[in-house]
Write an enzyme that holds these catalytic residues in place. Structure first.
Site, PDB file in Angstrom:
ATOM      1  CG  HIS A 241      -1.681  -1.119   1.404  1.00 21.91           C
ATOM      2  ND1 HIS A 241      -2.732  -1.494   0.625  1.00 21.91           N
ATOM      3  CD2 HIS A 241      -1.425  -2.115   2.397  1.00 21.91           C
ATOM      4  CE1 HIS A 241      -3.327  -2.787   1.165  1.00 21.91           C
ATOM      5  NE2 HIS A 241      -2.698  -2.944   2.272  1.00 21.91           N
TER       6      HIS A 241
HETATM    7  C1  BDR Z   1      -3.088   1.253   5.130  1.00 16.63           C
HETATM    8  O1  BDR Z   1      -3.241   1.093   6.604  1.00 16.63           O
HETATM    9  C2  BDR Z   1      -2.161   0.571   7.201  1.00 16.63           C
HETATM   10  O2  BDR Z   1      -2.499  -0.670   7.779  1.00 16.63           O
HETATM   11  C3  BDR Z   1      -0.966   0.362   6.275  1.00 16.63           C
HETATM   12  O3  BDR Z   1       0.219   0.932   6.630  1.00 16.63           O
HETATM   13  C4  BDR Z   1      -1.572   1.409   4.881  1.00 16.63           C
HETATM   14  O4  BDR Z   1      -1.132   2.798   5.253  1.00 16.63           O
HETATM   15  C5  BDR Z   1      -3.640  -0.010   4.201  1.00 16.63           C
HETATM   16  O5  BDR Z   1      -4.924   0.225   4.511  1.00 16.63           O
END
Ligand code: BDR
Ligand code: CA
Length: 312
Positions: A241
């Protein structure tokens, strides 16, 4: 070189994003601001400092920000990021542990936005509390900041959220702040789950790092994350992500975007934190967000792995 501030809630994929951005040597990171998110602020700040030590970039300032969301209670993600937030991969590492360096993260954002008017990119990969506080303090930053790239939301793939069926963690974690940011007039790109869930780093990718600087960290830090993905989604790997959000800043051709009006639900039990995109302009509002409609996942993952592999 592009001047950026990274705002993080480090976090396994935040850690990989910081490494990717700095090792690319293609961005001038003015500082890293931290926020409560995946784990509490004290831990996201500590983890960020550890990651900078691992990289060898302790010269970059780390500025702690919001200890929790504007209104709601914080919810953490220990089951994905591990008990310390980075899969306990850097447990033995000693760092200087001052909790609150000055300035406060939102103040740092305002200060740098004024200093580098028109020339600053904000890359936000955690809940948006620090930016909301910065906007409250100095609304003119909307004209000073060049653009904001946010990891957050899910706009097209309804039902494929990761916190609620239609809500993604960063937006869910502080939807009131997300609403302030989306309505601010800032130039925003939302790197949502629609594209980040197409960028899985699998064990075979990690094995390509064997013998290089980040092999152990990548393997160890992602273990809990990879197990969670396997159990919950049947996918062996770690969704990139936050690294993809950095990737878009390094090379916008990884992602195809389109501008629409997007709003955030702050008032519903079933869909708190949902990012609602008005594809048909039913609300008759000016487009405010570049949403991501396509990603060249293969090319991005290749560059991500190569960048880590080449690092000395
Ligand atoms: C996002 O939420 C966090 O768990 C991760 O770091 C990322 O930024 C994904 O949904
Ligand atoms: Ca994050």
């Amino acid at each position: 070189m592009k001047k950026v501030i990274l705002d993080v809630d480090t976090g396994v994929d935040d850690a990989l994003a910081i490494i990717y951005g700095l090792e690319s040597k293609k961005m001038d990171v003015l500082g890293i601001t931290t926020v409560s998110g995946n784990v509490p602020l004290r831990m996201t700040t500590r983890n960020t400092k550890k990651v900078l030590t691992l990289i060898g970039r302790e010269d970059i300032g780390v500025y702690a920000g919001a200890e929790g969301p504007l209104i709601r209670e914080a919810e953490y993600e220990y089951n994905i990021h591990g008990t310390d937030g980075i899969g306990n991969a850097l447990d033995g590492m000693e760092i200087e542990d001052s909790d609150h360096e000055t300035p406060f993260a939102p103040d740092f954002i305002v200060e740098q936005a004024e200093k580098y008017k028109g020339d600053l990119t904000l890359i936000m990969v955690g809940p948006l509390t620090n930016l909301a506080l910065a906007l409250r303090k100095e609304p003119r930053i909307k004209d000073w900041v060049n653009d904001v790239i946010i990891m957050g939301g899910v706009v097209s793939e309804m039902g494929k959220g990761n916190k609620l069926p239609n809500s993604e963690f960063n937006i869910f974690a502080d939807a009131e702040s997300a609403a302030i940011v989306l309505h601010s007039g800032l130039e925003i790109t939302l790197v949502s789950l629609d594209v980040t869930l197409q960028t899985y780093m699998k064990l075979e990718h990690i094995e390509q790092l064997k013998g290089t600087k980040y092999y152990n960290f990548t393997l160890d830090s992602t273990k809990v994350f990879r197990n969670f993905s396997e159990m919950r989604y049947g996918t062996d790997g770690c969704a990139l992500h936050d690294p993809l959000t950095i990737g878009y800043s390094l090379d916008p051709t990884y992602i195809e975007t389109k501008k629409y009006y997007v709003d955030v639900e702050t008032d519903s039990k079933l869909s708190y934190g949902q990012t609602i995109c008005d594809f048909r302009n039913l609300w008759d509002c000016e487009p405010n967000v570049n949403i991501c409609v396509n990603v060249d996942a293969e090319r991005f993952i290749h560059d991500f792995i190569e960048t880590l592999k080449m690092a000395k």
